[in-house]
Design a protein around this motif. Structure first.
Motif, PDB file in Angstrom:
ATOM      1  N   MET A   1       0.851  -1.178   0.000  1.00  0.00           N
ATOM      2  CA  MET A   1       0.000   0.000   0.000  1.00  0.00           C
ATOM      3  C   MET A   1       0.893   1.236   0.000  1.00  0.00           C
ATOM      4  SD  MET A   1      -2.923   1.194   2.700  1.00  0.00           S
ATOM      5  CE  MET A   1      -4.321   0.531   1.858  1.00  0.00           C
ATOM      6  N   ASN A   2       0.473   2.232  -0.765  1.00  0.00           N
ATOM      7  CA  ASN A   2       1.220   3.483  -0.800  1.00  0.00           C
ATOM      8  C   ASN A   2       0.267   4.648  -0.489  1.00  0.00           C
ATOM      9  OD1 ASN A   2      -0.171   4.132  -3.208  1.00  0.00           O
ATOM     10  ND2 ASN A   2       1.410   3.168  -4.450  1.00  0.00           N
ATOM     11  N   LYS A   3       0.774   5.861  -0.573  1.00  0.00           N
ATOM     12  CA  LYS A   3      -0.011   7.046  -0.229  1.00  0.00           C
ATOM     13  C   LYS A   3      -1.261   7.164  -1.111  1.00  0.00           C
ATOM     14  CE  LYS A   3       0.418  12.064   0.104  1.00  0.00           C
ATOM     15  NZ  LYS A   3       1.332  13.195  -0.074  1.00  0.00           N
ATOM     16  N   GLY A   4      -1.121   6.882  -2.379  1.00  0.00           N
ATOM     17  CA  GLY A   4      -2.261   6.943  -3.293  1.00  0.00           C
ATOM     18  C   GLY A   4      -3.350   5.948  -2.914  1.00  0.00           C
ATOM     19  N   ASP A   5      -2.939   4.757  -2.489  1.00  0.00           N
ATOM     20  CA  ASP A   5      -3.907   3.749  -2.052  1.00  0.00           C
ATOM     21  C   ASP A   5      -4.650   4.212  -0.807  1.00  0.00           C
ATOM     22  OD1 ASP A   5      -3.030   2.076  -4.106  1.00  0.00           O
ATOM     23  OD2 ASP A   5      -1.621   1.007  -2.808  1.00  0.00           O
ATOM     24  N   LEU A   6      -3.942   4.851   0.126  1.00  0.00           N
ATOM     25  CA  LEU A   6      -4.584   5.385   1.328  1.00  0.00           C
ATOM     26  C   LEU A   6      -5.608   6.464   0.973  1.00  0.00           C
ATOM     27  CD1 LEU A   6      -1.589   5.741   3.806  1.00  0.00           C
ATOM     28  CD2 LEU A   6      -3.559   4.234   4.055  1.00  0.00           C
ATOM     29  N   ILE A   7      -5.235   7.327   0.057  1.00  0.00           N
ATOM     30  CA  ILE A   7      -6.141   8.402  -0.374  1.00  0.00           C
ATOM     31  C   ILE A   7      -7.401   7.800  -0.998  1.00  0.00           C
ATOM     32  CG2 ILE A   7      -6.418  10.287  -2.049  1.00  0.00           C
ATOM     33  CD1 ILE A   7      -3.403  10.921  -1.491  1.00  0.00           C
ATOM     34  N   GLU A   8      -7.230   6.813  -1.855  1.00  0.00           N
ATOM     35  CA  GLU A   8      -8.385   6.171  -2.497  1.00  0.00           C
ATOM     36  C   GLU A   8      -9.278   5.474  -1.473  1.00  0.00           C
ATOM     37  OE1 GLU A   8      -9.706   6.249  -5.593  1.00  0.00           O
ATOM     38  OE2 GLU A   8      -8.230   7.836  -5.880  1.00  0.00           O
ATOM     39  N   ALA A   9      -8.680   4.794  -0.490  1.00  0.00           N
ATOM     40  CA  ALA A   9      -9.470   4.113   0.539  1.00  0.00           C
ATOM     41  C   ALA A   9     -10.267   5.112   1.368  1.00  0.00           C
ATOM     42  CB  ALA A   9      -8.549   3.280   1.441  1.00  0.00           C
ATOM     43  N   LEU A  10      -9.643   6.217   1.750  1.00  0.00           N
ATOM     44  CA  LEU A  10     -10.323   7.254   2.530  1.00  0.00           C
ATOM     45  C   LEU A  10     -11.463   7.871   1.712  1.00  0.00           C
ATOM     46  CD1 LEU A  10     -10.294   8.790   5.221  1.00  0.00           C
ATOM     47  CD2 LEU A  10      -8.710  10.405   4.187  1.00  0.00           C
ATOM     48  N   LYS A  11     -11.205   8.106   0.455  1.00  0.00           N
ATOM     49  CA  LYS A  11     -12.213   8.675  -0.449  1.00  0.00           C
ATOM     50  C   LYS A  11     -13.405   7.725  -0.589  1.00  0.00           C
ATOM     51  CE  LYS A  11     -12.765   9.483  -5.320  1.00  0.00           C
ATOM     52  NZ  LYS A  11     -12.247   9.052  -6.577  1.00  0.00           N
ATOM     53  N   ARG A  12     -13.126   6.462  -0.829  1.00  0.00           N
ATOM     54  CA  ARG A  12     -14.171   5.471  -1.071  1.00  0.00           C
ATOM     55  C   ARG A  12     -15.013   5.202   0.183  1.00  0.00           C
ATOM     56  NH1 ARG A  12     -10.917   1.916  -2.535  1.00  0.00           N
ATOM     57  NH2 ARG A  12     -10.791   0.743  -0.611  1.00  0.00           N
ATOM     58  N   LYS A  13     -14.361   5.064   1.336  1.00  0.00           N
ATOM     59  CA  LYS A  13     -15.069   4.678   2.556  1.00  0.00           C
ATOM     60  C   LYS A  13     -15.814   5.822   3.221  1.00  0.00           C
ATOM     61  CE  LYS A  13     -12.256   0.672   3.554  1.00  0.00           C
ATOM     62  NZ  LYS A  13     -11.440  -0.023   4.517  1.00  0.00           N
ATOM     63  N   ASN A  14     -15.410   7.064   2.952  1.00  0.00           N
ATOM     64  CA  ASN A  14     -16.042   8.197   3.627  1.00  0.00           C
ATOM     65  C   ASN A  14     -16.744   9.171   2.691  1.00  0.00           C
ATOM     66  OD1 ASN A  14     -15.241   7.826   6.528  1.00  0.00           O
ATOM     67  ND2 ASN A  14     -13.256   7.654   5.537  1.00  0.00           N
ATOM     68  N   GLY A  15     -16.703   8.897   1.406  1.00  0.00           N
ATOM     69  CA  GLY A  15     -17.395   9.755   0.454  1.00  0.00           C
ATOM     70  C   GLY A  15     -16.742  11.109   0.251  1.00  0.00           C
ATOM     71  N   PHE A  16     -15.460  11.238   0.589  1.00  0.00           N
ATOM     72  CA  PHE A  16     -14.741  12.493   0.386  1.00  0.00           C
ATOM     73  C   PHE A  16     -14.363  12.646  -1.079  1.00  0.00           C
ATOM     74  CE2 PHE A  16     -12.943  11.825   4.887  1.00  0.00           C
ATOM     75  CZ  PHE A  16     -13.958  12.561   5.462  1.00  0.00           C
ATOM     76  N   THR A  17     -14.102  13.881  -1.481  1.00  0.00           N
ATOM     77  CA  THR A  17     -13.506  14.097  -2.797  1.00  0.00           C
ATOM     78  C   THR A  17     -12.046  13.667  -2.696  1.00  0.00           C
ATOM     79  OG1 THR A  17     -12.762  16.341  -2.274  1.00  0.00           O
ATOM     80  CG2 THR A  17     -14.977  16.103  -3.235  1.00  0.00           C
ATOM     81  N   ARG A  18     -11.421  13.434  -3.828  1.00  0.00           N
ATOM     82  CA  ARG A  18     -10.008  13.046  -3.821  1.00  0.00           C
ATOM     83  C   ARG A  18      -9.158  14.139  -3.161  1.00  0.00           C
ATOM     84  NH1 ARG A  18      -6.307   9.630  -5.316  1.00  0.00           N
ATOM     85  NH2 ARG A  18      -4.283  10.350  -6.011  1.00  0.00           N
ATOM     86  N   GLU A  19      -9.476  15.399  -3.441  1.00  0.00           N
ATOM     87  CA  GLU A  19      -8.713  16.519  -2.886  1.00  0.00           C
ATOM     88  C   GLU A  19      -8.814  16.548  -1.359  1.00  0.00           C
ATOM     89  OE1 GLU A  19     -10.977  16.902  -5.446  1.00  0.00           O
ATOM     90  OE2 GLU A  19      -9.408  16.886  -6.975  1.00  0.00           O
ATOM     91  N   LYS A  20     -10.027  16.339  -0.831  1.00  0.00           N
ATOM     92  CA  LYS A  20     -10.233  16.356   0.625  1.00  0.00           C
ATOM     93  C   LYS A  20      -9.498  15.179   1.274  1.00  0.00           C
ATOM     94  CE  LYS A  20     -12.119  17.873   4.402  1.00  0.00           C
ATOM     95  NZ  LYS A  20     -11.669  19.121   4.999  1.00  0.00           N
TER      96      LYS A  20
END
Length: 94
Positions: A1-20
């Protein structure tokens, strides 16, 4: 897992925009880095802790030439795994 994967997981699980999601991840790691730079310990219960070790200078040897060289003192971050993480990883089976 890398930083991009963490961002995608946070986005997917919480409904955030990619920027947020990226702002949150950057804030998290930025604050951890700032604490370590100041010499503080970072501890996340159930995961582990990161701390800074200080190493004094010493005489080393250049392996190519055999010449003696002075290695400067340095500070390095170290990670110590938490008990809960050790146990969870040890029990994991695919």
């Amino acid at each position: 897992m890398n930083k991009g994967d963490l961002i995608e997981a946070l986005k997917r699980k919480n409904g955030f925009t990619r920027e947020k999601a990226e702002q949150i991840i950057d804030l998290f790691f930025g604050e951890m880095t700032n604490a370590l730079v100041k010499g503080d310990r970072v501890e996340i219960r159930g995961f582990g802790s990161i701390f800074v070790k200080n190493y004094g200078s010493y005489k080393g040897r250049n392996p190519k030439t055999g010449e003696s060289v002075l290695v400067k003192s340095k500070r390095l971050p170290f990670f110590r795994c938490g008990k809960a993480l050790k146990e969870r990883v040890d029990r994991f089976e695919e």
